[in-house]
Enzyme design. Structure first.
Site, PDB file in Angstrom:
ATOM      1  N   GLY A  72       9.629 -33.719   3.660  1.00  0.00           N
ATOM      2  CA  GLY A  72       8.761 -32.565   3.849  1.00  0.00           C
ATOM      3  C   GLY A  72       9.435 -31.366   3.187  1.00  0.00           C
ATOM      4  N   GLY A  97      13.350 -30.877   3.989  1.00  0.00           N
ATOM      5  CA  GLY A  97      14.175 -31.912   3.359  1.00  0.00           C
ATOM      6  C   GLY A  97      14.292 -31.695   1.861  1.00  0.00           C
ATOM      7  N   ASN A 139      12.293 -29.614  14.282  1.00  0.00           N
ATOM      8  CA  ASN A 139      11.822 -28.858  15.440  1.00  0.00           C
ATOM      9  C   ASN A 139      11.825 -29.762  16.665  1.00  0.00           C
ATOM     10  OD1 ASN A 139      11.238 -26.317  14.463  1.00  0.00           O
ATOM     11  ND2 ASN A 139       9.077 -26.743  14.079  1.00  0.00           N
ATOM     12  N   ALA A 153       9.776 -22.880   4.673  1.00  0.00           N
ATOM     13  CA  ALA A 153       9.428 -23.550   3.416  1.00  0.00           C
ATOM     14  C   ALA A 153       8.075 -24.223   3.569  1.00  0.00           C
ATOM     15  CB  ALA A 153      10.489 -24.588   3.062  1.00  0.00           C
ATOM     16  N   LYS A 172      15.629 -22.289  19.871  1.00  0.00           N
ATOM     17  CA  LYS A 172      14.549 -22.651  18.936  1.00  0.00           C
ATOM     18  C   LYS A 172      13.422 -23.351  19.683  1.00  0.00           C
ATOM     19  CE  LYS A 172      12.649 -22.928  14.863  1.00  0.00           C
ATOM     20  NZ  LYS A 172      12.678 -23.983  13.915  1.00  0.00           N
ATOM     21  N   ASN A 193       4.195 -22.342  18.833  1.00  0.00           N
ATOM     22  CA  ASN A 193       3.504 -23.472  18.200  1.00  0.00           C
ATOM     23  C   ASN A 193       2.204 -23.869  18.899  1.00  0.00           C
ATOM     24  OD1 ASN A 193       5.898 -23.186  16.825  1.00  0.00           O
ATOM     25  ND2 ASN A 193       6.077 -25.336  16.349  1.00  0.00           N
ATOM     26  N   ASN A 200       0.930 -16.644  13.245  1.00  0.00           N
ATOM     27  CA  ASN A 200       1.901 -16.308  14.303  1.00  0.00           C
ATOM     28  C   ASN A 200       1.725 -14.866  14.792  1.00  0.00           C
ATOM     29  OD1 ASN A 200       2.825 -18.842  13.787  1.00  0.00           O
ATOM     30  ND2 ASN A 200       4.772 -18.225  12.875  1.00  0.00           N
ATOM     31  N   SER A 213       4.018 -24.606  12.110  1.00  0.00           N
ATOM     32  CA  SER A 213       3.924 -26.009  11.685  1.00  0.00           C
ATOM     33  C   SER A 213       2.880 -26.747  12.527  1.00  0.00           C
ATOM     34  CB  SER A 213       5.290 -26.685  11.792  1.00  0.00           C
ATOM     35  OG  SER A 213       5.814 -26.529  13.092  1.00  0.00           O
ATOM     36  N   GLU A 261       4.400 -32.256  16.988  1.00  0.00           N
ATOM     37  CA  GLU A 261       5.706 -32.459  17.631  1.00  0.00           C
ATOM     38  C   GLU A 261       5.682 -32.028  19.105  1.00  0.00           C
ATOM     39  OE1 GLU A 261       9.085 -32.021  14.333  1.00  0.00           O
ATOM     40  OE2 GLU A 261       7.772 -30.283  14.360  1.00  0.00           O
TER      41      GLU A 261
HETATM   42  O1  KPL Z   1       9.492 -23.073  13.699  1.00  0.00           O
HETATM   43  C1  KPL Z   1       8.401 -22.572  13.563  1.00  0.00           C
HETATM   44  C2  KPL Z   1       7.286 -23.502  13.255  1.00  0.00           C
HETATM   45  O2  KPL Z   1       6.293 -23.107  12.675  1.00  0.00           O
HETATM   46  O3  KPL Z   1       7.433 -24.674  13.609  1.00  0.00           O
HETATM   47  C3  KPL Z   1       8.176 -21.110  13.797  1.00  0.00           C
HETATM   48  C4  KPL Z   1       9.481 -20.454  14.153  1.00  0.00           C
HETATM   49  C5  KPL Z   1       7.195 -20.937  14.899  1.00  0.00           C
HETATM   50  C6  KPL Z   1       7.712 -20.387  12.573  1.00  0.00           C
HETATM   51  O4  KPL Z   1       6.391 -20.617  12.266  1.00  0.00           O
END
Ligand code: KPL
Length: 295
Positions: A11, A14, A98, A123, A178, A186, A196, A250, A262
């Site tokens: 992804g 990576g 994540n 990214a 995190k 999320n 966000n 994400s 996730e």
């Molecule tokens: O880690 C993130 C994600 O999108 O999974 C955040 C910190 C929420 C940034 O979008």
């Protein structure tokens, strides 16, 4: 010294690391189980807008003489991606994704050196181009069987490639931070299909406060060095909301494109940990169920 790095998980994160390792002349092998190999030619659009491309080497088997294995799959893919190779792996394995708990699904033994990591780099992968959307930092820490020197060597290698990379004595702490950020941003952005930044709106505040209240009941029991109060945790989460205001999380993207999320390793993880400690975690459980009910 030039190293041979195997990256599992192709992804955006990576491939971002793959490009940066390659720029520093390390040998990269992208390990894949896909029948149809991805395009070898992969582009990187740097934070300053510069573009370049690399022809990567893909392999369906674990090469010999590997110095480091970087796993950047989604949390729910770690077990299937790593398990076939665990008997032959001697190099340190870094898990970078994540969520938490993927490592609990691995059958590890005394010979496996495992490092857990978290990153704030942003990214995006669009076709064959990785766009580095936000500079961040990476934190690594020992999960099992790395000596302090091995950890320092690993940190120096990564820091020479995509800095800054720091080590943390208790990696659990940055991982839980995190996790807390992801537990709020999320699912809320995924359920509301918003950027966000929308989470600054007044209508989200009471729900965010409830999620944080539950996190604050459980996380300090999981990590005694946890320094956050409900207020400072909210401030920290809101700083991320503002810094990534224009991004779709994400999970918001996974839901939009009907990909697996996730959530089981984010809100699901903390609900399971909370329940072991006797907490109900109603708000986090509601989010976990709501995301899973979407498909
Ligand atoms: O880690 C993130 C994600 O999108 O999974 C955040 C910190 C929420 C940034 O979008």
């Amino acid at each position: 010294m030039k190293k041979h790095i195997v990256i599992i998980g192709h992804g955006a994160i990576g491939l971002l690391w793959a490009h940066h390792f390659h720029q520093r002349s390390h040998q990269i092998t992208l390990l894949t189980h896909r029948e149809l190999l991805p395009n070898k030619k992969q582009y990187l659009k740097n934070i300053d807008g510069d573009s370049n491309h690399i022809e990567f080497t893909f392999s369906k088997t674990m090469p010999q003489d590997v110095d480091l294995i970087l796993v950047t799959t989604k949390a729910y893919q770690v077990k299937d991606a790593l398990s076939p190779w665990l008997n032959e792996i001697k190099a340190p394995i870094i898990l970078l994704h994540n969520g938490m708990g993927s490592v609990d699904h691995l059958t590890l033994n005394e010979t496996h050196k495992v490092i857990l990591a978290t990153t704030t780099h942003g990214a995006l992968l669009k076709d064959n181009t990785i766009i580095h959307t936000g500079l961040g930092q990476t934190v690594i820490g020992n999960y099992q069987h790395n000596t302090p020197q091995q950890l320092i060597d690993c940190q120096a290698l990564l820091d020479g490639v995509l800095p800054p990379v720091k080590t943390h004595l208790s990696i659990q702490q940055p991982l839980l931070l995190k996790l807390a950020i992801n537990c709020v941003i999320n699912p809320l952005t995924a359920l509301n299909q918003c950027q966000n930044g929308k989470l600054q709106a007044i209508e989200f505040q009471s729900q965010i406060d409830l999620i944080i209240k539950e996190l604050q009941q459980v996380i300090p029991l999981l990590e005694p060095t946890w320094i956050y109060t409900a207020e400072t945790l909210k401030e920290t989460i809101m700083r991320v909301v503002i810094a990534t205001a224009d991004n779709y999380s994400s999970m918001a993207q996974d839901v939009k494109f009907k990909r697996e999320t996730e959530i089981d390793f984010i809100n699901g993880y903390i609900v399971r940990e909370g329940q072991k400690l006797g907490f109900e975690m109603i708000e986090n459980k509601k989010l976990w169920n709501s995301i899973n009910a979407l498909y």
